[in-house]
Design a protein around this motif. Structure first.
Motif, PDB file in Angstrom:
ATOM      1  N   ALA A 111      18.237 -49.677  -5.985  1.00  0.00           N
ATOM      2  CA  ALA A 111      18.348 -48.222  -6.132  1.00  0.00           C
ATOM      3  C   ALA A 111      16.974 -47.580  -6.254  1.00  0.00           C
ATOM      4  CB  ALA A 111      19.195 -47.873  -7.354  1.00  0.00           C
ATOM      5  N   ASP A 112      16.904 -46.325  -5.835  1.00  0.00           N
ATOM      6  CA  ASP A 112      15.752 -45.470  -6.084  1.00  0.00           C
ATOM      7  C   ASP A 112      16.070 -44.617  -7.308  1.00  0.00           C
ATOM      8  OD1 ASP A 112      14.459 -46.405  -3.797  1.00  0.00           O
ATOM      9  OD2 ASP A 112      15.327 -44.844  -2.526  1.00  0.00           O
ATOM     10  N   LEU A 113      15.241 -44.714  -8.329  1.00  0.00           N
ATOM     11  CA  LEU A 113      15.464 -43.943  -9.548  1.00  0.00           C
ATOM     12  C   LEU A 113      14.800 -42.577  -9.406  1.00  0.00           C
ATOM     13  CD1 LEU A 113      15.007 -46.707 -12.262  1.00  0.00           C
ATOM     14  CD2 LEU A 113      17.137 -45.715 -11.418  1.00  0.00           C
ATOM     15  N   LYS A 114      15.623 -41.527  -9.576  1.00  0.00           N
ATOM     16  CA  LYS A 114      15.195 -40.151  -9.372  1.00  0.00           C
ATOM     17  C   LYS A 114      15.220 -39.383 -10.685  1.00  0.00           C
ATOM     18  CE  LYS A 114      15.474 -40.602  -4.765  1.00  0.00           C
ATOM     19  NZ  LYS A 114      14.382 -40.370  -3.798  1.00  0.00           N
ATOM     20  N   HIS A 115      14.357 -38.369 -10.764  1.00  0.00           N
ATOM     21  CA  HIS A 115      14.435 -37.461 -11.905  1.00  0.00           C
ATOM     22  C   HIS A 115      15.717 -36.651 -11.844  1.00  0.00           C
ATOM     23  CE1 HIS A 115      13.461 -34.030 -14.534  1.00  0.00           C
ATOM     24  NE2 HIS A 115      12.695 -34.900 -15.170  1.00  0.00           N
TER      25      HIS A 115
END
Length: 509
Positions: free
Chosen positions: A411-415
């Motif tokens: 996964a790409d962790l986003k704000h």
């Protein structure tokens, strides 16, 4: 370097009972049988020291079989498997109040060095273990595996056999080392008794799991870092709250017994020894200029589950309390500690090791968005604070690893997960379970379809993950068993992902 398979074949067998040269003799002890049935382990490696573990248990499934008297256990660390060059040695007096477990700190060692170790109690000599100290400065590469969720009844620990034969520097275990309850289908072996609630019952459950030779082999082959999740105590508990034991006072007595047994059976430092129902196991480990590992505890201090009342924290519709700013996954003190330790990280790669999927996994239903309240989605502002800290401390190459979900995830962790085109703060990899049953294919498809920041998900395979780090790349492999119900099953790599230095976000290798 001794070939891995020859080491495992030769050193995990019981050694001769003659007293070897170089040991410091303890007080005489009478033993009814081999006391080293649970094997040996090492953990918490530093540049100049490592923790060595064993437990004296000639009758492991019957409370251990030791008398109440204290026993002197000698330990030895050597630069060679033949123990001709002893680097450190000492004696620990182990007692019944710790189930005759040993947690010896072997100090005065050299950085980034392979060592062999063993124990002696009376005439009995333990199997030999292999460990490694942390590098002090630059290293060309660093390799480790991470694993979680090993329900004894649902499959064989064959993944550990494969892991033990690899060239690794470290193993990170992210929780659910034991399971307190029986569940799932097509069991291949049995717990044999009910849910543990007392110290003796938890001790016997750990002894059952450590009766598995593949698990013992992986412990003997590498140093481990380990942290608990829920099943070491009780399913989906949060701090002092349990959906199965509603009296917090009674639950904390169970938690105290569970934490004590966990400490007694893992290679943890004396600083992690529980004080009743409390124990500090989150810690910062540094591996030279290559890597910092921040090992978190997201069970002991978390706020009570949102949106479920006294019920199980499962997939439920959103509610106002979920987004309360005060809700915490780590507790205020651990959050402050993490922010300070991130400021002190110096490695090229920063690994945040925690228990579960950190990325949002929203599921749309007829009554709106649904979230899994036992994970970070039940604590979205705590997640935001953690990601904000990564940004504020300007961590280079942050990687989050987790377990718990019995599936592989990238996964790409986003704000803001509602903006999939927004910047990626960190890359996340979640390993599947060693044995525990996984989610349905439909559930995995739904997760991917409704969460564009989830790059990959697969829940039909059991296994573990490997990580290889160098100055330019972090390469993660998802290693999967063909069939966890087959003790002779092969392990194959499903896929690999690469994160490049200075560029968060994973691509297929």
């Amino acid at each position: 370097m001794i070939p891995r398979r020859r080491f495992l074949t030769g050193s995990l067998a019981s050694a001769a009972l003659a007293a070897p040269a170089g040991f410091v003799r303890g007080a005489p002890v009478s033993l009814s049988a081999d006391p080293f049935t649970l094997g040996v382990a090492s953990g918490c490696p530093r540049e100049d020291r490592v923790i060595l573990w064993t437990r004296l248990a000639p009758q492991p499934l019957e409370g251990g079989g030791m008398r109440d008297a204290a026993v002197d256990v000698e330990w030895q660390v050597a630069e060679d498997e033949a123990f001709s060059r002893v680097a450190s040695h000492g004696l620990v007096r182990t007692t019944a109040d710790l189930a005759h477990s040993v947690h010896a700190e072997a100090a005065g060692l050299r950085p980034d060095r392979v060592y062999w170790y063993r124990f002696r109690a009376g005439p009995a000599l333990s199997p030999v273990g292999r460990t490694r100290t942390a590098p002090a400065r630059a290293a060309r590469h660093f390799r480790f595996a991470f694993a979680s969720c090993q329900q004894y009844e649902q499959g064989y620990f064959t993944a550990y056999r494969d892991m033990a034969a690899r060239d690794l520097d470290l193993v990170v275990h992210l929780g659910d080392y034991i399971y307190e309850k029986s569940w799932g289908s097509r069991h291949v072996r049995q717990h044999g008794v009910g849910i543990p609630t007392t110290l003796e019952e938890f001790r016997n459950r750990y002894a059952l799991y450590k009766s598995d030779p593949d698990l013992r082999a992986a412990h003997a082959a590498f140093p481990w870092l380990s942290v608990w999740d829920d099943h070491e105590v009780m399913d989906d508990y949060a701090n002092d709250r349990s959906y199965t034991v509603h009296d917090p006072g009674r639950f904390l007595k169970i938690r105290a017994a569970a934490y004590q047994a966990y400490y007694e059976h893992m290679p943890l430092p004396p600083s992690a020894r529980p004080r009743s129902a409390d124990a500090t196991i989150y810690e910062h480990y540094r591996f030279g200029e290559m890597l910092d590992v921040l090992l978190l505890d997201d069970r002991q201090y978390r706020s009570a589950s949102a949106c479920v009342g006294s019920g199980r924290p499962t997939w439920v519709a959103d509610c106002v309390s979920r987004t309360d700013e005060a809700r915490t996954m780590l507790g205020e003190q651990q959050e402050q500690w993490l922010d300070a330790r991130l400021r002190d990280c110096r490695g090229r790669w920063t690994i945040v090791a925690q228990q579960t999927l950190m990325a949002q996994d929203k599921r749309n239903g007829d009554d709106g968005a649904h979230f899994w309240m036992d994970g970070w989605d039940g604590y979205p502002n705590a997640r935001r604070r953690l990601l904000d800290s990564l940004v504020a401390q300007r961590r280079r190459n942050p990687i989050v690893i987790g377990g718990d979900r019995h599936a592989f995830f990238t996964a790409d962790l986003k704000h803001d997960f509602a903006r999939p085109d927004g910047p990626t703060i960190a890359t996340e990899f979640v390993g599947t379970s060693i044995t525990s049953d996984g989610p349905s294919e439909a559930s995995v498809r739904k997760a991917l379809a409704e969460n564009p920041h989830l790059v990959y998900a697969r829940g039909d395979k059991r296994g573990y993950a490997t990580v290889e780090l160098d100055a330019r790349h972090c390469t993660v492999g998802f290693e999967a068993l063909d069939d966890v119900k087959d003790a002779a099953s092969a392990v194959r790599r499903l896929t690999s992902f690469v994160v490049e230095d200075g560029a968060p976000g994973a691509r297929v290798a």
